[in-house]
Design an enzyme around this catalytic site. Structure first.
Site, PDB file in Angstrom:
ATOM      1  N   LEU A  33       0.816  -1.223   0.000  1.00 40.42           N
ATOM      2  CA  LEU A  33       0.000   0.000   0.000  1.00 40.42           C
ATOM      3  C   LEU A  33       0.845   1.267   0.000  1.00 40.42           C
ATOM      4  O   LEU A  33       1.919   1.316   0.595  1.00 40.42           O
ATOM      5  CB  LEU A  33      -0.922  -0.004   1.226  1.00 40.42           C
ATOM      6  CG  LEU A  33      -1.864  -1.207   1.330  1.00 40.42           C
ATOM      7  CD1 LEU A  33      -2.737  -1.084   2.578  1.00 40.42           C
ATOM      8  CD2 LEU A  33      -2.739  -1.340   0.091  1.00 40.42           C
ATOM      9  N   GLY A  36      -1.659   6.503  -2.438  1.00 41.62           N
ATOM     10  CA  GLY A  36      -2.783   6.431  -3.385  1.00 41.62           C
ATOM     11  C   GLY A  36      -3.874   5.517  -2.845  1.00 41.62           C
ATOM     12  O   GLY A  36      -5.059   5.881  -2.812  1.00 41.62           O
ATOM     13  N   HIS A  37      -3.471   4.333  -2.389  1.00 42.41           N
ATOM     14  CA  HIS A  37      -4.452   3.399  -1.806  1.00 42.41           C
ATOM     15  C   HIS A  37      -5.130   4.035  -0.580  1.00 42.41           C
ATOM     16  O   HIS A  37      -6.338   3.904  -0.383  1.00 42.41           O
ATOM     17  CB  HIS A  37      -3.759   2.111  -1.332  1.00 42.41           C
ATOM     18  CG  HIS A  37      -3.124   1.299  -2.413  1.00 42.41           C
ATOM     19  ND1 HIS A  37      -1.773   1.089  -2.485  1.00 42.41           N
ATOM     20  CD2 HIS A  37      -3.659   0.619  -3.465  1.00 42.41           C
ATOM     21  CE1 HIS A  37      -1.490   0.311  -3.523  1.00 42.41           C
ATOM     22  NE2 HIS A  37      -2.613   0.015  -4.141  1.00 42.41           N
ATOM     23  N   GLN A  61      -5.479 -11.968 -13.338  1.00 50.01           N
ATOM     24  CA  GLN A  61      -5.321 -10.751 -14.142  1.00 50.01           C
ATOM     25  C   GLN A  61      -3.891 -10.574 -14.653  1.00 50.01           C
ATOM     26  O   GLN A  61      -3.575  -9.574 -15.281  1.00 50.01           O
ATOM     27  CB  GLN A  61      -5.805  -9.511 -13.374  1.00 50.01           C
ATOM     28  CG  GLN A  61      -4.951  -9.109 -12.195  1.00 50.01           C
ATOM     29  CD  GLN A  61      -5.638  -8.053 -11.351  1.00 50.01           C
ATOM     30  OE1 GLN A  61      -6.683  -8.301 -10.738  1.00 50.01           O
ATOM     31  NE2 GLN A  61      -5.096  -6.847 -11.318  1.00 50.01           N
ATOM     32  N   GLN A 148      -8.941   6.516  -9.962  1.00 55.09           N
ATOM     33  CA  GLN A 148      -8.891   7.025 -11.337  1.00 55.09           C
ATOM     34  C   GLN A 148      -7.545   6.702 -11.993  1.00 55.09           C
ATOM     35  O   GLN A 148      -7.416   6.699 -13.209  1.00 55.09           O
ATOM     36  CB  GLN A 148      -9.155   8.544 -11.324  1.00 55.09           C
ATOM     37  CG  GLN A 148      -9.055   9.246 -12.650  1.00 55.09           C
ATOM     38  CD  GLN A 148     -10.066   8.728 -13.671  1.00 55.09           C
ATOM     39  OE1 GLN A 148     -11.106   8.186 -13.306  1.00 55.09           O
ATOM     40  NE2 GLN A 148      -9.753   8.870 -14.955  1.00 55.09           N
ATOM     41  N   GLN A 153      -9.877   0.460 -15.977  1.00 55.36           N
ATOM     42  CA  GLN A 153     -10.444  -0.443 -14.971  1.00 55.36           C
ATOM     43  C   GLN A 153     -11.681   0.185 -14.320  1.00 55.36           C
ATOM     44  O   GLN A 153     -12.708  -0.477 -14.133  1.00 55.36           O
ATOM     45  CB  GLN A 153      -9.381  -0.737 -13.912  1.00 55.36           C
ATOM     46  CG  GLN A 153      -9.892  -1.473 -12.692  1.00 55.36           C
ATOM     47  CD  GLN A 153      -8.756  -1.846 -11.759  1.00 55.36           C
ATOM     48  OE1 GLN A 153      -8.024  -2.783 -12.020  1.00 55.36           O
ATOM     49  NE2 GLN A 153      -8.613  -1.126 -10.664  1.00 55.36           N
ATOM     50  N   SER A 186       2.423   0.758  -6.929  1.00 61.83           N
ATOM     51  CA  SER A 186       3.254  -0.252  -6.268  1.00 61.83           C
ATOM     52  C   SER A 186       4.412  -0.646  -7.172  1.00 61.83           C
ATOM     53  O   SER A 186       5.470  -1.048  -6.697  1.00 61.83           O
ATOM     54  CB  SER A 186       2.421  -1.495  -5.935  1.00 61.83           C
ATOM     55  OG  SER A 186       1.278  -1.123  -5.196  1.00 61.83           O
ATOM     56  N   ARG A 187       4.213  -0.544  -8.483  1.00 59.79           N
ATOM     57  CA  ARG A 187       5.255  -0.966  -9.423  1.00 59.79           C
ATOM     58  C   ARG A 187       6.380   0.066  -9.559  1.00 59.79           C
ATOM     59  O   ARG A 187       7.395  -0.223 -10.182  1.00 59.79           O
ATOM     60  CB  ARG A 187       4.656  -1.267 -10.804  1.00 59.79           C
ATOM     61  CG  ARG A 187       3.822  -2.560 -10.821  1.00 59.79           C
ATOM     62  CD  ARG A 187       3.410  -2.948 -12.235  1.00 59.79           C
ATOM     63  NE  ARG A 187       2.878  -4.289 -12.305  1.00 59.79           N
ATOM     64  CZ  ARG A 187       1.572  -4.600 -12.369  1.00 59.79           C
ATOM     65  NH1 ARG A 187       0.664  -3.642 -12.367  1.00 59.79           N
ATOM     66  NH2 ARG A 187       1.175  -5.860 -12.428  1.00 59.79           N
TER      67      ARG A 187
HETATM   68  P1  AMP Z   1      -3.651  -1.931  -7.057  1.00 56.05           P
HETATM   69  O1  AMP Z   1      -3.210  -2.328  -5.694  1.00 56.05           O
HETATM   70  O2  AMP Z   1      -2.572  -1.345  -7.903  1.00 56.05           O
HETATM   71  O3  AMP Z   1      -4.462  -2.994  -7.757  1.00 56.05           O
HETATM   72  O4  AMP Z   1      -4.659  -0.714  -6.854  1.00 56.05           O
HETATM   73  C1  AMP Z   1      -5.766  -0.833  -5.998  1.00 56.05           C
HETATM   74  C2  AMP Z   1      -6.638   0.380  -6.160  1.00 56.05           C
HETATM   75  O5  AMP Z   1      -5.885   1.549  -5.837  1.00 56.05           O
HETATM   76  C3  AMP Z   1      -7.143   0.567  -7.588  1.00 56.05           C
HETATM   77  O6  AMP Z   1      -8.498   1.022  -7.546  1.00 56.05           O
HETATM   78  C4  AMP Z   1      -6.219   1.630  -8.129  1.00 56.05           C
HETATM   79  O7  AMP Z   1      -6.798   2.405  -9.159  1.00 56.05           O
HETATM   80  C5  AMP Z   1      -5.987   2.468  -6.893  1.00 56.05           C
HETATM   81  N1  AMP Z   1      -4.738   3.235  -7.015  1.00 56.05           N
HETATM   82  C6  AMP Z   1      -3.501   2.750  -7.276  1.00 56.05           C
HETATM   83  N2  AMP Z   1      -2.617   3.767  -7.382  1.00 56.05           N
HETATM   84  C7  AMP Z   1      -3.316   4.913  -7.187  1.00 56.05           C
HETATM   85  C8  AMP Z   1      -2.986   6.308  -7.196  1.00 56.05           C
HETATM   86  N3  AMP Z   1      -1.746   6.736  -7.439  1.00 56.05           N
HETATM   87  N4  AMP Z   1      -3.971   7.197  -6.951  1.00 56.05           N
HETATM   88  C9  AMP Z   1      -5.255   6.780  -6.732  1.00 56.05           C
HETATM   89  N5  AMP Z   1      -5.634   5.494  -6.712  1.00 56.05           N
HETATM   90  C10 AMP Z   1      -4.682   4.567  -6.941  1.00 56.05           C
END
Ligand code: AMP
Length: 283
Positions: A33, A36-37, A61, A148, A153, A186-187
């Site tokens: 996390l 953003g999360h 996925q 967003q 997605q 995360s990447r």
């Molecule tokens: P992930 O863990 O990458 O699958 O992301 C989980 C959720 O967090 C998804 O709804 C992403 O769109 C959101 N997310 C990831 N990075 C950001 C970011 N920088 N800003 C806003 N939401 C994010």
């Protein structure tokens, strides 16, 4: 904060909370996390009494050549962050809990799941819609928050929820950036210092694109704007996967009905594929 690993425990908890009159918000994630999360958690708190964060690196996925095995994981740190942000429960199932070995059922959205990311990741959104449907069935939420950051997605999930009548309100929360403009992901940890510096060209070109798109109304402006993004990113050493200027909801061509224009980019820096986008009001 509670931690559930099985669907049964998760459902029992949610059913009890619902009987007690509480509303449940879910934030689906793959863990590791970042801010953003956590911004999604804050958004969810404005719409629900209790927050469940799901942490599941969803195998369906990822394509066989992708980073499923090496995807960053730090469950202890994720738990700490959730605890300090007032999360009520984490749902963190193992893949075997989520998928029967002989599972044969998929949820597939067939229009918005094509193009953009699907060109290089053809089965990706089938995995996303399937796991989100399954997570909804496990958590039984009233609302769900997505970022967003993953614009395609977000559009695909809104369409799935509408088409299949899920009793879940979807909220899309804004994209969060590092102080220097890089979209949080995360990447990002895969990037070398040099690549990370080069990758700033994505957000810089998007900021300029937004300005240019707002400033001009010539019919050919989109092409020029795409070209400017391409040159900026390529000059910094990036390889473009796609650049699109489209309707944020339909992911189709911008029209009079378009409320928000999405400028979306996917580009490689080294081996790392980065996504970023910016929204422009269409007035
Ligand atoms: P992930 O863990 O990458 O699958 O992301 C989980 C959720 O967090 C998804 O709804 C992403 O769109 C959101 N997310 C990831 N990075 C950001 C970011 N920088 N800003 C806003 N939401 C994010």
């Amino acid at each position: 904060m509670k931690i559930f690993n099985t669907i049964d425990e998760m459902q029992q908890f949610s059913r009890q909370q619902r009987r007690d009159g509480k509303t449940i918000g879910v934030v689906p994630t793959m863990g590791y996390l970042h801010a953003g999360h956590l911004s999604l958690v804050e958004t969810a708190k404005n719409h629900a009494d209790l927050i469940v964060v799901t942490i599941f690196v969803n195998p369906t996925q990822f394509a066989p050549n992708e980073d499923l095995e090496s995807y960053p994981r730090d469950f202890a740190r994720d738990c700490q962050l959730c605890e300090t942000h007032g999360v009520t429960a984490i749902f963190a199932p193992e893949p075997e809990e989520m998928y029967a070995a002989d599972s044969t059922t998929w949820v597939k959205e067939e229009e918005l799941s094509q193009g953009l990311c699907a060109k290089s990741r053809p089965e990706h959104f089938r995995g996303v819609t399937t796991v989100v449907a399954k997570l909804f069935n496990a958590v039984l939420p009233d609302i769900a928050v997505f970022g967003q950051k993953d614009a395609q997605q977000a559009a695909v999930i809104c369409r799935m929820v509408r088409d299949l009548n899920f009793p879940v309100k979807i909220i899309i929360s804004p994209l969060i950036r590092e102080p220097d403009g890089l979209a949080m992901s995360s990447r990002n940890r895969y990037l070398s210092d040099h690549e990370r510096q080069q990758a700033l060209s994505i957000s810089q070109s998007l900021t300029r694109a937004k300005h240019n798109l707002s400033a001009v109304s010539r019919p050919d402006s989109s092409e020029n704007i795409v070209e400017d993004i391409r040159t900026t990113i390529e000059a910094a050493g990036g390889i473009i996967d796609y650049i699109e200027i489209i309707d944020n909801e339909t992911l189709g061509a911008v029209s009079d009905k378009t409320a928000e224009i999405l400028i979306a980019v996917a580009a490689f820096f080294g081996k790392t594929r980065l996504l970023d986008n910016i929204l422009v009001k269409n007035n």
